[in-house]
Structure formats: C-alpha cells, structure tokens
Write a protein that holds these residues in place. Structure first.
Motif, PDB file in Angstrom:
ATOM      1  N   UNK A  98      27.032  21.161  71.537  1.00 54.25           N
ATOM      2  CA  UNK A  98      27.513  22.244  72.401  1.00 54.25           C
ATOM      3  C   UNK A  98      27.748  21.783  73.833  1.00 54.25           C
ATOM      4  N   UNK A  99      27.345  20.545  74.149  1.00 50.68           N
ATOM      5  CA  UNK A  99      27.568  20.015  75.494  1.00 50.68           C
ATOM      6  C   UNK A  99      26.374  20.105  76.407  1.00 50.68           C
ATOM      7  N   UNK A 100      25.217  20.537  75.902  1.00 52.54           N
ATOM      8  CA  UNK A 100      23.997  20.634  76.711  1.00 52.54           C
ATOM      9  C   UNK A 100      23.175  19.358  76.490  1.00 52.54           C
ATOM     10  N   UNK A 101      23.253  18.455  77.456  1.00 53.04           N
ATOM     11  CA  UNK A 101      22.629  17.138  77.291  1.00 53.04           C
ATOM     12  C   UNK A 101      21.397  16.944  78.164  1.00 53.04           C
ATOM     13  N   UNK A 102      20.926  17.962  78.827  1.00 55.61           N
ATOM     14  CA  UNK A 102      19.757  17.803  79.683  1.00 55.61           C
ATOM     15  C   UNK A 102      18.498  17.598  78.845  1.00 55.61           C
ATOM     16  N   UNK A 103      17.488  17.069  79.496  1.00 49.82           N
ATOM     17  CA  UNK A 103      16.254  16.714  78.795  1.00 49.82           C
ATOM     18  C   UNK A 103      15.522  17.943  78.281  1.00 49.82           C
ATOM     19  N   UNK A 104      15.584  19.034  79.027  1.00 41.35           N
ATOM     20  CA  UNK A 104      14.844  20.233  78.667  1.00 41.35           C
ATOM     21  C   UNK A 104      15.730  21.302  78.049  1.00 41.35           C
ATOM     22  N   UNK A 105      16.851  20.919  77.467  1.00 42.25           N
ATOM     23  CA  UNK A 105      17.771  21.908  76.889  1.00 42.25           C
ATOM     24  C   UNK A 105      17.131  22.666  75.733  1.00 42.25           C
ATOM     25  N   UNK A 106      16.310  21.989  74.916  1.00 43.83           N
ATOM     26  CA  UNK A 106      15.653  22.662  73.794  1.00 43.83           C
ATOM     27  C   UNK A 106      14.685  23.721  74.307  1.00 43.83           C
ATOM     28  N   UNK A 107      13.924  23.371  75.336  1.00 44.83           N
ATOM     29  CA  UNK A 107      12.972  24.325  75.894  1.00 44.83           C
ATOM     30  C   UNK A 107      13.696  25.526  76.512  1.00 44.83           C
ATOM     31  N   UNK A 108      14.790  25.264  77.215  1.00 43.73           N
ATOM     32  CA  UNK A 108      15.557  26.363  77.805  1.00 43.73           C
ATOM     33  C   UNK A 108      16.127  27.271  76.722  1.00 43.73           C
ATOM     34  N   UNK A 109      16.562  26.671  75.608  1.00 42.51           N
ATOM     35  CA  UNK A 109      17.131  27.455  74.507  1.00 42.51           C
ATOM     36  C   UNK A 109      16.089  28.416  73.930  1.00 42.51           C
ATOM     37  N   UNK A 110      14.914  27.898  73.614  1.00 38.76           N
ATOM     38  CA  UNK A 110      13.871  28.762  73.044  1.00 38.76           C
ATOM     39  C   UNK A 110      13.323  29.731  74.095  1.00 38.76           C
ATOM     40  N   UNK A 111      13.293  29.316  75.349  1.00 39.04           N
ATOM     41  CA  UNK A 111      12.863  30.220  76.410  1.00 39.04           C
ATOM     42  C   UNK A 111      13.834  31.399  76.532  1.00 39.04           C
ATOM     43  N   UNK A 112      15.143  31.124  76.435  1.00 41.74           N
ATOM     44  CA  UNK A 112      16.137  32.194  76.486  1.00 41.74           C
ATOM     45  C   UNK A 112      15.975  33.144  75.307  1.00 41.74           C
ATOM     46  N   UNK A 113      15.688  32.599  74.129  1.00 44.01           N
ATOM     47  CA  UNK A 113      15.475  33.462  72.970  1.00 44.01           C
ATOM     48  C   UNK A 113      14.280  34.399  73.176  1.00 44.01           C
ATOM     49  N   UNK A 114      13.178  33.841  73.686  1.00 48.16           N
ATOM     50  CA  UNK A 114      11.978  34.657  73.882  1.00 48.16           C
ATOM     51  C   UNK A 114      12.207  35.722  74.955  1.00 48.16           C
ATOM     52  N   UNK A 115      12.783  35.317  76.088  1.00 50.72           N
ATOM     53  CA  UNK A 115      12.971  36.254  77.197  1.00 50.72           C
ATOM     54  C   UNK A 115      13.945  37.363  76.819  1.00 50.72           C
TER      55      UNK A 115
END
Length: 323
Positions: A98-115
């Motif tokens: 999807x173009x998200x190459x940052x180190x914490x992209x997985x954490x941001x993804x799951x954080x967005x789902x939870x929030x």
C-alpha cells in the motif's frame, strides 16, 4: 592642479572646503557601494553549505519526531502487533504494497483499528440511548445502532489499505511498460543496469510516482551494497504485481546464465506492450456489457411511456365517457 582645486574649494566653501569635499565624496562612494553589496550574488559554495545545513536539520527533526512516536507506540507494542510471526509478516507485506514503509506502520494500523472501533462504538451507543432508545426497540435495532458503527470503524483501516493497494498496483501496472521501454533505451545507449534504474526513477516521477519510488528504492539498496537478486525480489514483494515478478525472474535468469540483459529487456518489453494492448481491448469489450443495463434503464421506460401512454389515456377517456 591640486593647488588650483584647493583654492577653488576654499573660495566656494570657505576654509573647510577641502574637508567638506572629501566627506561628500566618501558619502557618495558609500551610497554607491551599499546597493552593489546588497545586490551582489551569494557565493554558490556558501549557498550549497546553507542548503545542506537546512536539509540536515530537517532530517534530524524528522528522525527525532519518528523516534519519539516510536517510543510512545513501543510501550503498547504487545497490544498493537499480532504475536503470530506469520500474521505479522503478512500485514507488514500488505502495508508495504500500500506504500506505507515506515517502521511503525503495523502499530499505527492496529492503533487506528482500535481507536476507530471503540470511538464509533461509543458514539453509536450515545446516539442510541440519547435519541433512539425506546421500550419497543428490538435486538436487531440495538445491534445496528450500537455494534454497527464500531464494526464500521474497525473495518475502515482494512478497507482503506485494500483500496490503496489496488490503486497502487494499477498505477504500477500501467506505467511498467513505459519504464521497460525507457530502461531498454538506457541500456542500449551504453548505461549500466544501475544507471538505467536511476534514470528511469527520475523520469517516471511525474507520471507514475509509485513506480518511481520502487525504482528509487532499488537504486539506493544497490548503492548500499545489497545483493541485486535480493533487491529485485524485495521489489516484487513490495509491488505484488505479476508483471514485476516476471520481470525479476527474467533479470535473475539473465544474470545467472550470463545472457545479454538488453536482449532480455527487448523481448520482455515487447511482451509488456502487447499485454497492455490486450488489457485495453479487454476493457473495451467489457464496455457494451456494462452499458446494457444502464441503456435499458434509460431507454425502456421512456419507450413504454411513448407507446403505451396514448392507449392508456384513450382507455381512461372512454371510461369517463361511459360514465
């Protein structure tokens, strides 16, 4: 000559005439020198140093911001990352596609789902008890108003990533034949494979930025000394496009068997051009089928009104006459 000038100044301005003339001349020179200094072009070396300093400061600030954000997310890493290594690798690959190459992209993804999930669940609950709650409400209505928004918020990041992957893959697929043609021209002109990749990345930036980013990553990893086969394989995983995977296979086979890269690129570029024409023809052949339903919806009702309308009006008039 000087005595004559001195006498003229004394006669015109008095005993302090020479001093006044010297002071006026100095002031005139200063007034002429200031605009020249202000309009002087800066030294290119100083300008280059200033640009480098600003860039270094910007990169340093970005690294510090990223580090602080990583520290905040790492505190909750065990809750924001799947514990299964296979699932973690799959979602990381999906985010790379999807173009998200940052180190914490997985954490941001799951954080967005939870929030989003909890936030919309709370909003749905508040809306239900504040505006919809009634003794006659069924279980289905409660689930729709309370659980529905939470489910939508939880699934929204997944939908966004899936859509982003599809758009990015479509862009890469559309621009890949042009990139191959340009790479073939560069290789046949005498440039190496690494130089041609850098040139293609620069030229494709305006029209296909996603594909240009992938070629730029390849160029940077090759400059860093990473194995070329591994670099190309990583590109295939990041793109998730069959054409890229076939391209990687062609280049690896050419390097393994020692065949000409230019010949391999020429054959594969021709195949990609033919494949693009076939995709265009396929899309054109699908168009009549897609337009059939729309054409019927827009054509049949007016046609029925024109054909049946007069008869219906005549029958209605005859009924009125009979009464």
């Amino acid at each position: 000559m000087l005595d004559t000038l001195n006498t003229m100044l004394v006669d015109a301005l008095g005993p302090a005439g020479p001093l006044i003339a010297v002071a006026g001349l100095a002031a005139l020179m200063l007034l002429l020198a200031v605009p020249m200094v202000m309009n002087a072009k800066p030294d290119p070396l100083d300008k280059l140093k200033e640009t480098g300093r600003k860039r270094l400061e910007a990169e340093t600030r970005a690294v510090l911001r990223e580090k602080r954000r990583n520290e905040k997310l790492n505190k909750y890493a065990q809750f924001l990352e799947p514990q299964d290594a296979k699932e973690l690798s799959a979602i990381r690959t999906r985010l790379l596609q999807a173009g998200y190459r940052s180190k914490d992209s997985v954490q941001v993804y799951y954080f967005a789902q939870v929030v989003l999930g909890l936030g919309l669940l709370a909003l749905g609950t508040a809306y239900y008890f504040g505006a919809v709650d009634s003794p006659d409400a069924s279980i289905k209505q409660k689930l729709i108003y309370i659980i529905g928004p939470g489910a939508v918020g939880y699934m929204a990041p997944k939908y966004w990533v899936t859509r982003r992957v599809a758009e990015r893959q479509d862009e890469i697929q559309r621009g890949f034949p042009d990139a191959l043609d340009m790479m073939l021209v560069c290789v046949e002109a005498g440039q190496s494979m690494d130089q041609s990749i850098v040139r293609v990345a620069a030229e494709m930036r305006a029209s296909y930025p996603a594909l240009a980013d992938e070629f730029q990553i390849i160029a940077n990893e090759m400059k860093a000394g990473k194995d070329k086969a591994a670099v190309l394989s990583d590109m295939s995983d990041r793109c998730g496009v069959q054409d890229i995977s076939s391209f990687v296979t062609v280049l690896n086979q050419a390097a393994t068997f020692g065949t000409s890269i230019a010949d391999a690129l020429r054959v594969y570029a021709g195949e990609m051009r033919d494949k693009r024409v076939m995709r265009a023809e396929e899309a054109a052949n699908k168009l009549p089928t897609k337009m059939t339903l729309v054409t019927m919806m827009l054509t049949v009702p007016p046609l029925l009104i024109i054909l049946v309308g007069p008869s219906a009006v005549g029958i209605a008039n005859m009924g009125n006459i009979g009464q």
